[in-house]
Design an enzyme around this catalytic site. Structure first.
Site, PDB file in Angstrom:
ATOM      1  N   CYS A  10      42.567  37.943  40.838  1.00  6.89           N
ATOM      2  CA  CYS A  10      41.223  37.798  40.296  1.00  6.89           C
ATOM      3  C   CYS A  10      41.318  37.673  38.770  1.00  6.89           C
ATOM      4  O   CYS A  10      42.322  38.085  38.189  1.00  6.89           O
ATOM      5  CB  CYS A  10      40.365  38.992  40.676  1.00  6.89           C
ATOM      6  SG  CYS A  10      41.139  40.569  40.292  1.00  6.89           S
ATOM      7  N   CYS A  13      42.426  40.724  37.019  1.00  5.09           N
ATOM      8  CA  CYS A  13      43.822  41.123  37.201  1.00  5.09           C
ATOM      9  C   CYS A  13      44.692  40.412  36.166  1.00  5.09           C
ATOM     10  O   CYS A  13      45.592  40.996  35.577  1.00  5.09           O
ATOM     11  CB  CYS A  13      44.312  40.762  38.594  1.00  5.09           C
ATOM     12  SG  CYS A  13      43.185  41.246  39.891  1.00  5.09           S
TER      13      CYS A  13
END
Lengths: 82, 491
Positions: A10, A13
């Site tokens: 994501c 992240c």
């Protein structure tokens, strides 16, 4: 020191990973970085949501992107104990 | 030639529907809603809710937290599934996890405000209330059906430390949320105090009626299909949105490197857009008639307070987090929403109204079930269920089946059923899907009956009786489990 970033790719992240790299470089800490993207492997850690930061198998944060000074604090604390 | 004119009609209805979504009242709802979603995601630590979801928490607390937690935790129905998977596999009770899964998609700020503005506050409120009542109900029933298995699971694993983390939300964060909610409410609430004009003035210019006539030619308003045209104010707003898109792309994509002039430009343009949208503008002979409305005053005051609060309450990192989360949601949702709105608009001129009226024109059991099944088998991205529902409404669907569809669509899709299946297993998933189908149908029927004006008190009575049965049931389960725990200790 082993730093793991848990998350399935994501945007947050990726940001966490970049941030951790940056802080480690600034502090001159030698660390290996691992990205954990496998959901089963992620769920093995005691977290409820990603992204999570794991230093030497200790979960230091999850569900958010921590501030740089927070990350620096954790890295230094663990560096001292080694 | 007929094919060509048919295509033109299709494009026009698609554009008409898109234009209606870029109109003033929708912007006043969606722009603040995205800022609230971003703030919930960035400024409220998830631990503030998850600490109540562990199985050590008393039942009534964990069910309430599960029912209301969706508001804070899952600001977009796209984040429900991963959160459900992790709270369940980390040892939350089956019941609260199921409640969270059911209520979450209906209770998030984007869905509520969008539904309220586009379809009606009655449907939005019914969507919240009935999903909370039935969400807790479904959770309790599933927990009761699988009580033995869940007790075994409980003994097999420790309650995860992940639920023990606590979090503190400072008072000024709540004040800030109050201000943001104020912006949303002031812009969308349909009461005279806010909507009426206190003074009007005329802007001379013969271009205005000509522009309006030209716009009506491109996107013809069609009230019978619920298609609003584009107004002169709408053109200005669409122009501002394009500018916001460009400046936000340049200023928010790399917000973490710091605030740039582009960031301030985009925030300024967003503020300006909200203010422009608050005027009441109409094109008349010889110019534009501009009304200063109550909501204009409210928006100006509240927006000033929001920016003051953002500067005063939070440090730079928190402001960056907030804007980044907001922008992330926008990038994730808006492109799909635009495509969805356009397609749903075109569907209005393709799908014959007689079909919809035949299937779901009246509030019957079958009509409600049809609404639910359509929601299950069609998968639409987050929020796109709203324009779809509006298309149905304009084609003559009854509001009861419409609510049944709106409840079922984000809850159940073939994709979400598969994921649920991998988390809790086949049997429980089948029971869950069955219960959601039954309760969504029931919600639609009850709401439809209320819309038809029959026995409002009877419906309230039925719902209250239902809640009473559920509360009694949960108390009974609770007593049994504590008794069992006590007898286990005695042994």
């Amino acid at each position: 020191m082993e730093i793991k970033i848990l998350g399935s790719g994501c945007p947050n992240c990726k940001r966490l990973e970049a941030l951790a790299h940056e802080v480690a470089d600034e502090l001159g800490i030698e660390a290996t970085f691992t990205k954990v993207t496998d959901p089963a492997e992620i769920m093995a850690y005691d977290i409820l949501s990603t992204p999570a930061l794991v230093i030497d198998e200790t979960v230091v944060s999850s569900g958010r992107v921590p501030r740089k000074d927070e990350i620096a604090g954790w890295l230094e604390a663990i560096e001292h104990t080694e | 030639m007929t094919v060509l004119s048919y295509l033109v009609t299709l494009l026009q209805t698609g554009m008409g529907s898109l234009a209606a979504y870029l109109a003033a009242h929708v912007l006043l709802c969606l722009l603040p809603a995205f800022f609230i979603a971003g703030a919930l995601s960035a400024l409220i630590p998830k631990e503030a809710i998850t600490r109540y979801l562990g199985r050590d928490a008393p039942k009534w607390i964990s069910y309430s937290a599960a029912a209301l937690g969706g508001f804070v935790l899952a600001v977009c129905s796209c984040t429900i599934m991963p959160l459900f998977a992790s709270i369940y596999s980390k040892g939350a009770g089956l019941g609260p996890a199921i409640t969270f899964l059911f209520v979450g998609p209906a209770i998030n700020i984007l869905a509520i405000s969008f539904t309220g503005v586009q379809i009606g506050m009655d449907i939005a409120l019914a969507r919240i209330l009935l999903s909370i009542v039935f969400g807790v109900g479904i959770g309790l029933i599933v927990a009761w059906l699988y009580r033995k298995q869940d007790a075994a699971r409980e003994q097999a694993s420790d309650s995860s430390a992940a639920f023990r983390a606590k979090a503190h939300v400072p008072v000024q964060t709540w004040i800030f949320f109050g201000l943001l909610l104020g912006v949303l409410i002031a812009g969308t609430l349909q009461i005279g105090l806010l909507t009426q004009s206190y003074t009007t003035f005329a802007l001379p210019g013969s271009w205005a009626p000509r522009l309006q006539a030209w716009l009506d030619g491109i996107v013809p308003p069609n009230p019978s299909l619920g298609i609003e045209g584009v107004s002169v104010q709408g053109v200005l707003l669409i122009g501002l949105l394009v500018l916001i898109g460009v400046t936000a792309w340049l200023g928010l994509n790399k917000i973490y490197d710091g605030f740039t002039p582009w960031t301030y430009a985009s925030l300024g343009l967003i503020t300006l857009t909200l203010i422009v949208a608050s005027f009441k503008v109409s094109a008349v002979d010889g110019g534009l008639l501009v009304g200063l409305t109550g909501k204009l005053v409210a928006e100006v005051v509240l927006l000033a307070a929001v920016w003051w609060g953002a500067a005063r309450f939070f440090d730079e990192y928190e402001r960056q987090e907030w804007l980044w989360e907001m922008w992330r949601f926008v990038k994730q949702i808006v492109p799909l929403l635009v495509v969805g709105v356009f397609a749903a608009g075109m569907a209005r001129s393709i799908v014959p109204a007689t079909w919809i009226q035949a299937i779901a024109g009246r509030n019957t059991l079958w009509a409600n079930l049809a609404g639910v099944l359509f929601g299950v088998f069609m998968y639409f991205p987050t929020l796109v269920e709203v324009p779809i529902a509006q298309t149905f409404l304009s084609l003559g669907m009854h509001r009861g089946p419409l609510l049944a569809y709106l409840l079922a669509d984000p809850e159940l899709s073939l994709q979400s059923i598969l994921i649920t299946n991998s988390v809790i297993g086949k049997g429980k998933t089948a029971v869950y899907v069955l219960l959601v189908t039954v309760f969504s149908t029931l919600s639609g029927l009850l709401f439809g009956a209320w819309v038809n004006g029959t026995n409002a008190w009877l419906i309230v009575g039925l719902v209250v009786a239902g809640i009473a049965v559920l509360v009694a049931g949960s108390a009974w389960i609770n007593r049994r489990s504590t008794r069992r725990a006590a007898s286990a200790e005695a042994v």
